[in-house]
Design an enzyme around this catalytic site. Sequence first.
Site, PDB file in Angstrom:
ATOM      1  N   ASP A  48       0.824  -1.205   0.000  1.00 44.91           N
ATOM      2  CA  ASP A  48       0.000   0.000   0.000  1.00 44.91           C
ATOM      3  C   ASP A  48       0.862   1.262   0.000  1.00 44.91           C
ATOM      4  O   ASP A  48       0.382   2.350  -0.267  1.00 44.91           O
ATOM      5  CB  ASP A  48      -0.939   0.017   1.208  1.00 44.91           C
ATOM      6  CG  ASP A  48      -0.167   0.167   2.484  1.00 44.91           C
ATOM      7  OD1 ASP A  48       0.409  -0.830   2.945  1.00 44.91           O
ATOM      8  OD2 ASP A  48      -0.109   1.301   3.007  1.00 44.91           O
ATOM      9  N   GLY A  52      -3.147   5.802  -1.950  1.00 46.73           N
ATOM     10  CA  GLY A  52      -3.183   4.809  -3.020  1.00 46.73           C
ATOM     11  C   GLY A  52      -4.335   4.866  -4.004  1.00 46.73           C
ATOM     12  O   GLY A  52      -4.315   5.636  -4.943  1.00 46.73           O
ATOM     13  N   LEU A  53      -5.354   4.072  -3.764  1.00 49.89           N
ATOM     14  CA  LEU A  53      -6.433   3.954  -4.734  1.00 49.89           C
ATOM     15  C   LEU A  53      -7.203   5.250  -4.886  1.00 49.89           C
ATOM     16  O   LEU A  53      -7.720   5.561  -5.942  1.00 49.89           O
ATOM     17  CB  LEU A  53      -7.383   2.828  -4.323  1.00 49.89           C
ATOM     18  CG  LEU A  53      -6.885   1.424  -4.670  1.00 49.89           C
ATOM     19  CD1 LEU A  53      -7.889   0.388  -4.194  1.00 49.89           C
ATOM     20  CD2 LEU A  53      -6.661   1.289  -6.172  1.00 49.89           C
TER      21      LEU A  53
END
Lengths: 426, 543
Positions: B288, B423-424
Site C-alpha cells: 500500500d 493509493g487507490l
Amino acid sequence: MNVPLPMAETTTCDDVPVLKERGQHEVFCGLTGILWLHRKMQDAFFLIVGSRTCAHLMQSAAGVMIFAQPRFGTAVIEEKDLAGMADMNTELDRVVGRLLARRPELKTVFLVGSCPSEVIKLDLHRAAERLTGLHGPDVRFAHYSGSGIETTFTQGEDACLNSLVPALPEKTDDTPELLVVGTLADVVEQQLTRIFDAIGLGPVRLLPGKSSRALPPVGEGTRLLMAQPWVDDTIRSLQRRGAELIRATFPYGAEGTEAWIRAAARRWGIDDAVVDAAVEGPRARARKALARHRDALVGKRVFLFPDSQGELPMARFLSRELGMELVEVGTPHLDRAHMEAELELLGPDVRLSEGQDVDRQLDRCRAERPDLTVCGMGLANPLEAEGLRTKWSIELVFTPVQGFEQAGDLAELFNRPIDRQQRLRF
Amino acid sequence: MQLTVWTYEGPPHVGAMRVVTGMKGVHYVLHAPQGDTYADLLFTMIERRDHRPPVTYTTFQARDLGGDTANLVQRSIADAYQRFKPDTLVVGASCTAELIQDDPGGLAERLDLPVPVVSLELPAYQRKENWGAAETFYQMVRTLTLHRAPERGEAFERDREPGSRPKVNLLGPTALGFRHRDDITEVTRLLDRLGVNVHVVAPWESSPHDLVRIPDADANVVMYPETADTVARWLERTFGQPRTTVVPIGIGATRDFVREVAEMLDLDPEPGLAGIQSNMPWWSKSIDSTYLTGKRVFVFGDATHAIAAARVAAEEMGFEVVGLGTFQREFARDVRKAAKAHGVEPLISDDHLEVEEAIEAAAPELVLGTQMERHIAKRLGVFCAVISAPVHVQDFPARYSPQMGPEGANVLFDTWVHPLVMGLEEHLLGLFQDDFEFTDGVGPSHLHTGTVPQDGATPHDGPAAGTLTGKDTTRTPVVPGPVVARASGDIEWLDSAEKELKRIPFFVRGKARRNTEKYALEQGVDAISVDILYEAKAHFGNR
C-alpha cells in the site's frame, strides 16, 4: 446597578490609596499594540526599528502568527549598523524602499521606535521627515515609540494615536462633534454608533478609523469620549487642539456603557427620556445575558494583575454587575484624571496597586488564594498548577467586550475558567 | 538592517532561557526591559510548563538610563539570589542592555555570592537563539567542571568498576525543544539494549551538581548538535570523552548510531541492533506504500532535523528529495554536504520569503518543515508535516511522540504519510474527473479539512493563518507574488491544453504544468498544445 450614577460629586478619587510598586514588571511593551492597530488601519504599515527580540516578540507574544504578510515588520538592527560600518539612516531608507516596492498600496508608514533604537537615540522624527520628502505625498511617514523602556502594552496604541494628532485637519466651525478615541472592534463601533444615531447625537467620528489618511478634524466643538482606558496622552493632545473631554466611565458592562452614552447625551443636552428609550432594549438584553453568569461569579474573589490599564473599569464591572469581591486591582499605570468616574464607582475600600513587583505580587496572590486571578500568559499556567483558577488577560484586549451586546461575552470570559473547573473530574 | 516579518530563531538570550528553564537549581538574572518578559510565555503557553522560567528581569525603564542602571542590576541579582537560592546563578543582558554595557557579570562577582556565577556574553546583534543555547550550555558546563580538568598532557582519571556497564551523557535536550522530552526516553532505551547506561542528561532536568558529574561518563551522545556540539567538543578536548556524530532519526541513522556508540565503547553492536524494533520498515515495504514512491518532498528546518528527514525521505520512504535547506548558517556546511548527496541545491536562509519562493519553484507534493513552512505549504495548497523547531503548541503532543529511535521512525512514518492522498484514492481521482462530489476543491477524503486550491498554484487572496494556540482564524490580504503555475516568458497555453491540464488531479497539476513549461522552453515551443503536454509527460515521467 440600576442606580443613577453620582458623577463627580461625593468622594474625590484622591481618597483611594494606591500601593505603588517598582520591581520586576511582567508586562508587554507598547509594540504589541501593533497587533490590533495594523488590522484596524488597513492602509498603514508598522515598521519597527529594533532588534531580533522585537520581531520574536511580535510573532510569539500575543499568540498570533498571521502568516501571509501582515502589515507590520521589523527592520532588525545588526552589528554593522551599530559599529558604524553601515549608516543607519541609509539602511532604513533602503529597507523602506524595498517595503514600498513590495507594497505600493500603503498610505502611511509608522516608524516605530523600540528599546534599542531609543537607547542609541536613533532619530525617527528626522527619518520620518526625510522619508516623507522621498516618498511623499503618496506615502506619509509618522513615528512613535513602542519601546518597553517607555511604554507598557496598550500605551503603544496611545503613542501611535498621539502621533497622528498633529496630522488631524483643523475643524473649520465650532459645531459640536463627537470623537470616540481608542480602537474598538467593528461590531462594537457599529452598535454604539447606532445608539448615538437613535438619540440624535452626532456627527460621530472615530480615531483610529479604517484609513490612516482620512482623519477626523479636531478643534472648537470637538467633544471626546474615551473608548479605551489607555489613550491618555492622545486625549491631552486633542485637548490642546481645542477639544473637550467628556468625563465618563468606560463602556464595559451594561452600567459602564449606559453611563458612557449618558455622559455624551447630557453634554449634548439630549432629554433623558430619549436616551431611556434608546438604551432600554439593549440594557435589558445585557442584564439578561449577565444574569446567566452572575450566579456562578457572585461572591467569588478576584485578583487582577496589571496588564492593559483596563483593570479598573473591568474590576468595577466585576464587582458591581457580577457581585465579585475584589482582592487586588493592579494597573500598570494609573491616570487619576481619566479614571475619576471609575474610582468613584469602585469606592474607597478597593486595594489598588500601580506598577509591579511581580514576585511580591505573586506572594500576595498566593496568600489570598483568590477564586479567580486575571493575569498574563507568563503567569497563568504556573498559577493553575498551584491550584488557582486564572483568566489570561490578553484575551480581554483582543475580544470585543465593550457595549451592551457584549456585556454577557465579557462576563463569560471570567466565568469560563470557573465553569471549566466544575466540569472537569480529575 | 534586515527587514523581517517572521523569524526562525529568537535572540540568543532566549536560547539561554531554554537551557536554564530546562534545568533545576539555576536562576538567570537578565538585564532587560519589561517587554522582554514576553519570553516567559513561550515556556508557560507553548510548552505548557507549570512553573515560570527561572528568570528575573531587571525591567529597567527610560528614566533609569540617566541614573544608575548598574545599581539596579546588582540589586536584582542580590534579590533574586535571596528569593530563589539557586545552586548556580547565570547573569547576562538582552539586546537593549547590551548597548548600555553595565557588565552584569562583573557586578555579580562583586556581590561575592556563595554559589558559582556564570556570566554570559551573547552578542544579540550577531547571533541567534540556537547559538545562545549552545554557548550558555558550554559556559555552564565549563564553569562547573573546569576544576576537575586534568593537568595539561595528563589524562582524566575515570574509575569504572570492573564488569559494570559503560555510561554516557545525553547532551543537548532543552526546554522548548522539538520532542526533546520523548527523544530522551527513546535514546535511553536504545542504549540500554546495547548495554550502556545513561549517566547525566543535560541540560534537560539536570542540576548544577549533575553538570559537575559530566566528565565521569565514558562518552557523550550529542543528541542535538545545535545546542551540544560546542560543549561536546570542549569535553572531548578537556576530559578525553569521545562524542557521537550520528543523530538517530530514522532506522538507518538509528542503526548507524548504535554502531557508532558500540565502537566508541568497544562493545558488540549486535544486541543493540537487534533491539531496533520498529514497524516502519515493513509499513514502508508494504504494497500500500508503493504510492509513496517518488513523491516530491521539500525539506527545511534546523540542520539536525532537516538532514535526518532528507535521509529518511529518500532511503526509508522512497520519496524524491527536491529541496533541502536550513535557517542555521552555523551548520550550513553539513546541510550543503547532505544536499549534494541528494542532488539538490542547498538553501541556507533565514528569510522565510526566500524559502517560500524556493518551495514554489520546486513544486513539491509534500513539505517537511517548520511551522513557517506549514503556513507556506497551506498557502500553496501543498501538504506539510512539521519536523523541526521553531515550535508551536501543537508540537507538544500529550502522547509519547519521539523523533529518534525505533518509535521515532514509526512517528515519522505516520506523520508524513497521513497528509498525503492515498493509493487507490489517487487513482480514483484521476479516473473520473467530473464527479461533483469529488473534485479539486475537496482534499483527501481522510482529511476533513477545508479545500485545497486548484492548480497547485498560489491562492493569493486566501492566505493561510494561524495562531499559537492552533486556531486558524485571521485572514490577511497578501500582495501578489510570482504565481508559479503561470507560464513564464512567452509561453502560452492553448485552450485545449489548459482544459486537458484541468483533468489531471489537482495534487500533481502544479508539477505537470511546471514540467510541461520546462519542456516547452527546452524545445523552443511557444504555445503549449495537448500534444506538448503529453510529450512532456513522456519525457519526464512522473518526476
